[in-house]
Design an enzyme around this catalytic site. Structure first.
Site, PDB file in Angstrom:
ATOM      1  N   LEU A 106       9.559   8.753   7.604  1.00  0.00           N
ATOM      2  CA  LEU A 106       9.716   7.961   8.830  1.00  0.00           C
ATOM      3  C   LEU A 106       8.931   6.663   8.682  1.00  0.00           C
ATOM      4  CD1 LEU A 106       9.410  10.625  11.672  1.00  0.00           C
ATOM      5  CD2 LEU A 106      11.368  10.033  10.227  1.00  0.00           C
ATOM      6  N   ALA A 107       9.653   5.570   8.722  1.00  0.00           N
ATOM      7  CA  ALA A 107       9.001   4.273   8.508  1.00  0.00           C
ATOM      8  C   ALA A 107       9.599   3.207   9.421  1.00  0.00           C
ATOM      9  CB  ALA A 107       9.150   3.861   7.056  1.00  0.00           C
ATOM     10  N   LYS A 113      -1.400 -16.484 -18.965  1.00  0.00           N
ATOM     11  CA  LYS A 113      -0.273 -16.137 -18.095  1.00  0.00           C
ATOM     12  C   LYS A 113       1.011 -16.161 -18.901  1.00  0.00           C
ATOM     13  CE  LYS A 113       2.543 -18.684 -16.422  1.00  0.00           C
ATOM     14  NZ  LYS A 113       3.496 -19.636 -15.841  1.00  0.00           N
ATOM     15  N   ARG A 125      -3.154 -12.958 -16.184  1.00  0.00           N
ATOM     16  CA  ARG A 125      -2.146 -12.966 -15.121  1.00  0.00           C
ATOM     17  C   ARG A 125      -0.863 -12.298 -15.599  1.00  0.00           C
ATOM     18  NH1 ARG A 125      -1.739 -18.961 -13.682  1.00  0.00           N
ATOM     19  NH2 ARG A 125      -0.028 -18.146 -12.417  1.00  0.00           N
ATOM     20  N   LYS A 181       4.554  -2.551   8.305  1.00  0.00           N
ATOM     21  CA  LYS A 181       3.342  -1.774   7.987  1.00  0.00           C
ATOM     22  C   LYS A 181       3.397  -1.065   6.640  1.00  0.00           C
ATOM     23  CE  LYS A 181       2.169   1.982  10.425  1.00  0.00           C
ATOM     24  NZ  LYS A 181       1.485   2.752  11.502  1.00  0.00           N
ATOM     25  N   ARG A 189      -0.279  -3.027  15.316  1.00  0.00           N
ATOM     26  CA  ARG A 189      -1.737  -3.094  15.246  1.00  0.00           C
ATOM     27  C   ARG A 189      -2.248  -3.642  13.909  1.00  0.00           C
ATOM     28  NH1 ARG A 189      -3.560   2.687  16.869  1.00  0.00           N
ATOM     29  NH2 ARG A 189      -1.417   3.172  16.329  1.00  0.00           N
ATOM     30  N   GLN A 205      16.933   3.412  12.395  1.00  0.00           N
ATOM     31  CA  GLN A 205      16.752   3.930  13.749  1.00  0.00           C
ATOM     32  C   GLN A 205      16.784   2.704  14.684  1.00  0.00           C
ATOM     33  OE1 GLN A 205      12.847   5.236  14.868  1.00  0.00           O
ATOM     34  NE2 GLN A 205      13.598   6.633  16.453  1.00  0.00           N
ATOM     35  N   ARG A 236      -6.087 -38.843 -32.076  1.00  0.00           N
ATOM     36  CA  ARG A 236      -7.175 -39.418 -31.291  1.00  0.00           C
ATOM     37  C   ARG A 236      -7.517 -40.778 -31.895  1.00  0.00           C
ATOM     38  NH1 ARG A 236     -10.669 -34.597 -33.652  1.00  0.00           N
ATOM     39  NH2 ARG A 236     -11.317 -35.568 -35.587  1.00  0.00           N
ATOM     40  N   THR A 296       9.507  10.569  17.289  1.00  0.00           N
ATOM     41  CA  THR A 296       9.588  11.035  15.899  1.00  0.00           C
ATOM     42  C   THR A 296      10.769  11.989  15.656  1.00  0.00           C
ATOM     43  OG1 THR A 296       7.789  12.555  16.514  1.00  0.00           O
ATOM     44  CG2 THR A 296       7.191  10.661  15.175  1.00  0.00           C
TER      45      THR A 296
HETATM   46  C1  UD1 Z   1       2.125  11.518  15.486  1.00  0.00           C
HETATM   47  C2  UD1 Z   1       2.312  12.975  15.968  1.00  0.00           C
HETATM   48  C3  UD1 Z   1       0.925  13.567  16.213  1.00  0.00           C
HETATM   49  C4  UD1 Z   1       0.106  13.498  14.962  1.00  0.00           C
HETATM   50  C5  UD1 Z   1       0.017  12.073  14.448  1.00  0.00           C
HETATM   51  C6  UD1 Z   1      -0.590  12.062  13.086  1.00  0.00           C
HETATM   52  C7  UD1 Z   1       4.428  13.103  17.156  1.00  0.00           C
HETATM   53  C8  UD1 Z   1       5.080  13.125  18.495  1.00  0.00           C
HETATM   54  N1  UD1 Z   1       3.115  12.983  17.169  1.00  0.00           N
HETATM   55  O1  UD1 Z   1       1.572  10.788  16.564  1.00  0.00           O
HETATM   56  O2  UD1 Z   1       1.060  14.909  16.613  1.00  0.00           O
HETATM   57  O3  UD1 Z   1      -1.190  14.016  15.192  1.00  0.00           O
HETATM   58  O4  UD1 Z   1       1.338  11.482  14.323  1.00  0.00           O
HETATM   59  O5  UD1 Z   1      -0.797  10.738  12.644  1.00  0.00           O
HETATM   60  O6  UD1 Z   1       5.100  13.245  16.174  1.00  0.00           O
HETATM   61  N2  UD1 Z   1       8.311   6.662  14.061  1.00  0.00           N
HETATM   62  C9  UD1 Z   1       9.596   6.268  13.899  1.00  0.00           C
HETATM   63  N3  UD1 Z   1      10.403   6.187  15.012  1.00  0.00           N
HETATM   64  C10 UD1 Z   1       9.974   6.508  16.256  1.00  0.00           C
HETATM   65  C11 UD1 Z   1       8.633   6.920  16.407  1.00  0.00           C
HETATM   66  C12 UD1 Z   1       7.841   6.988  15.281  1.00  0.00           C
HETATM   67  O7  UD1 Z   1      10.046   5.977  12.781  1.00  0.00           O
HETATM   68  O8  UD1 Z   1      10.783   6.417  17.188  1.00  0.00           O
HETATM   69  C13 UD1 Z   1       7.480   6.761  12.875  1.00  0.00           C
HETATM   70  C14 UD1 Z   1       6.336   5.737  12.881  1.00  0.00           C
HETATM   71  O9  UD1 Z   1       6.715   4.575  12.186  1.00  0.00           O
HETATM   72  C15 UD1 Z   1       5.236   6.476  12.153  1.00  0.00           C
HETATM   73  C16 UD1 Z   1       5.515   7.934  12.463  1.00  0.00           C
HETATM   74  O10 UD1 Z   1       6.857   8.029  12.872  1.00  0.00           O
HETATM   75  O11 UD1 Z   1       5.339   6.316  10.757  1.00  0.00           O
HETATM   76  C17 UD1 Z   1       4.574   8.495  13.553  1.00  0.00           C
HETATM   77  O12 UD1 Z   1       4.720   7.764  14.753  1.00  0.00           O
HETATM   78  P1  UD1 Z   1       3.470   7.365  15.627  1.00  0.00           P
HETATM   79  O13 UD1 Z   1       3.977   6.603  16.797  1.00  0.00           O
HETATM   80  O14 UD1 Z   1       2.433   6.753  14.776  1.00  0.00           O
HETATM   81  O15 UD1 Z   1       2.976   8.800  16.134  1.00  0.00           O
HETATM   82  P2  UD1 Z   1       1.530   9.173  16.604  1.00  0.00           P
HETATM   83  O16 UD1 Z   1       1.372   8.815  18.031  1.00  0.00           O
HETATM   84  O17 UD1 Z   1       0.534   8.679  15.644  1.00  0.00           O
HETATM   85 MG    MG Z   2       0.479   7.217  14.083  1.00  0.00          MG
END
Ligand code: UD1
Ligand code: MG
Length: 452
Positions: free
Chosen positions: A11-12, A337, A319, A25, A18, A78, A426, A84
């Site tokens: 999931l990215a 380089k 380099r 990120k 932040r 997404q 020279r 998540t």
């Molecule tokens: C999540 C977990 C939490 C856990 C924590 C660990 C859930 C609901 N919560 O919380 O239990 O302790 O991670 O770090 O899973 N993402 C998407 N699409 C979305 C939402 C999130 O791709 O719609 C990705 C974000 O980019 C990230 C990851 O999922 O890589 C986690 O999302 P984030 O919002 O950071 O969840 P946390 O609140 O940290």
């Molecule tokens: Mg997180």
């Protein structure tokens, strides 16, 4: 691990606001590699291991990075960030096509190891429907808490939805999960969004599994391994942990690090036997150091290959595109380089060698500069074998210096020099007999020096 097939979904899709950066990120680097590259590097590999990356809209660079590392990666977008579980379902097509184990990992946890993925998968073989990776957090604020009763995982409660008593629990959800691939879609499809944020939480998979009468288990790991990166401060902490790991691995492989804590390595640095690295050296990505080479203090090396028994620095900069042959010597204040320096080449002091080929055993004198850039394009300098370039020479590229040729000190070489020729460019020197003496007398007459 057995021959079970796997699908890993990374999931990215997050913006990573932040990080205060225009770079997505997961593309920020730790030890010279993107966060995403670290996660993909740890994910299961092989013919029966598929990979899907869930990215945000307008994150083509993330898709490109995934493909660069794993050309077989499938990218899914997404479109709306609804949580998540919703993010995992963006990769529904990949899940539908089936795998024995479905692994879900976040793209911003770069310290996760391949071994942990194997540990997570093991309980699925003995019938668990879901394995959750847990850790004891020094400060659990913000994490989902693992609610365990009678050694059984009953629920993950997100921080925002937890009671004060639940918030006191230190055992937290790392975010990495493994599902029985045949049950995964049924579980994730059943997740709703009735919570304080109105999001589809993947963590609700635990209660769904329980309601279906299946088993969910926890595997624990150290906090260091599951540090998530949300801020630049956390990025720096992850770098710290990763550097400690890389230094330890280098020492175990026999590299001599005199002051390990001052040496920065990249995740892909490769070392031969009996390599020595003095204090305060920075090694970026793509560096190979062969047997017996010595890297002296304060050198900075990126995308370079260093031959056997070569010597680099102190204060050298290699380099991208530098290749040093066996026994080559690069001394202080030398920058190289996009250049290939064959075996035994010496560039010992104060030089710039860029876009060049230097034949074996040539000696490049102090202050030699390859003038490779004319303000519009880069040009090549070719130096043969056994050549000698006198100090403070400028080699104006494109130019070729033949085998065994000799360049007089201070020459500005603009024309090719044939093999074994001596090139001097020279002004002729003039000596005026007694001139210095006359000059001194003139000066002392006009201005008497003070006493004392
Ligand atoms: C999540 C977990 C939490 C856990 C924590 C660990 C859930 C609901 N919560 O919380 O239990 O302790 O991670 O770090 O899973 N993402 C998407 N699409 C979305 C939402 C999130 O791709 O719609 C990705 C974000 O980019 C990230 C990851 O999922 O890589 C986690 O999302 P984030 O919002 O950071 O969840 P946390 O609140 O940290
Ligand atoms: Mg997180």
């Amino acid at each position: 691990m057995s021959a079970r097939s796997s699908l890993t979904i990374v999931l990215a899709a997050g913006e990573g606001t932040r990080m205060q950066s225009s770079l997505p990120k997961v593309l920020h680097p730790v030890a010279g590699q993107s966060l995403l590259a670290h996660v993909l590097g740890a994910a299961p590999k092989g013919a029966d291991a598929r990979l899907a990356v869930v990215i945000g809209p307008d994150h083509k660079a993330v898709a490109d990075e995934a493909r660069r590392i794993r050309p077989d990666a499938d990218n899914f977008v997404q479109r709306e960030r609804l949580g998540t579980a919703h993010a995992v379902l963006a990769a529904r097509d990949a899940i539908v096509s089936g795998a024995d184990d479905l692994l879900v990992v976040f793209g911003d946890t770069p310290l996760i190891s391949a071994e942990t993925f194997s540990r997570l998968r093991a309980p699925l073989q003995s019938g668990a429907a879901l394995t959750v990776l847990g850790f004891r957090a020094a400060d659990p604020a913000g994490y989902g808490r693992l609610l365990v009763e009678d050694d059984r995982l009953v629920e993950i409660r997100e921080h925002a939805d937890a009671t004060p008593a639940q918030r006191a629990i230190k055992l937290c959800n790392a975010g990495v999960m493994a599902f029985d691939g045949r049950k995964a879609l049924q579980i994730i499809d059943a997740i709703g969004n009735a919570n304080s944020k109105g999001e589809y939480y993947l963590t609700d998979a635990v209660t769904v599994v329980r309601d279906l009468g299946w088993e969910a288990v926890v595997i624990e790991t150290s906090e260091d391994e599951v540090r998530g990166i949300n801020t630049k401060a956390q990025l720096a902490e992850a770098e710290h942990v990763m550097q400690a790991r890389l230094r330890k691995a280098a020492l175990e492989a026999g590299v001599t690090l005199i002051a390990p804590e001052t040496v920065y390595l990249a995740a892909d640095t490769t070392f031969g036997k009996d390599v020595t690295i003095e204090p305060f050296v920075v090694i970026g990505p793509g560096v190979t150091i062969a047997d017996g080479a010595v890297i002296h203090s304060f050198s900075h090396i990126v995308q370079a290959s260093i031959g056997r028994k070569a010597s680099v620095g102190p204060y050298a900069r290699l380099r991208p595109g530098t290749s040093l042959g066996d026994g080559a010597r690069i001394g202080n204040f030398v920058e190289v380089k996009a250049a290939t320096l064959a075996a035994g080449v010496k560039v010992n002091h104060l030089s710039y060698i860029g876009d060049a080929d230097v034949g074996a055993n040539s000696n490049i004198g102090a202050g030699t500069i390859t003038c490779n850039y004319d303000g519009f394009s880069k040009h090549k300098t070719t130096i043969g074998e056994g050549a000698f370039v006198g100090t403070n020479s400028s080699l104006v590229a494109p130019v070729k210096i033949g085998n065994g040729a000799y360049i007089g000190s201070g020459s500005v070489i603009t024309k090719d020099v044939p093999d074994d020729a001596l090139a001097v460019e020279r002004s002729p020197q003039t000596n005026r007999e007694g001139g210095a003496k006359r000059y001194r007398e003139l000066k002392t007459r006009s201005k008497k020096p003070k006493d004392g």
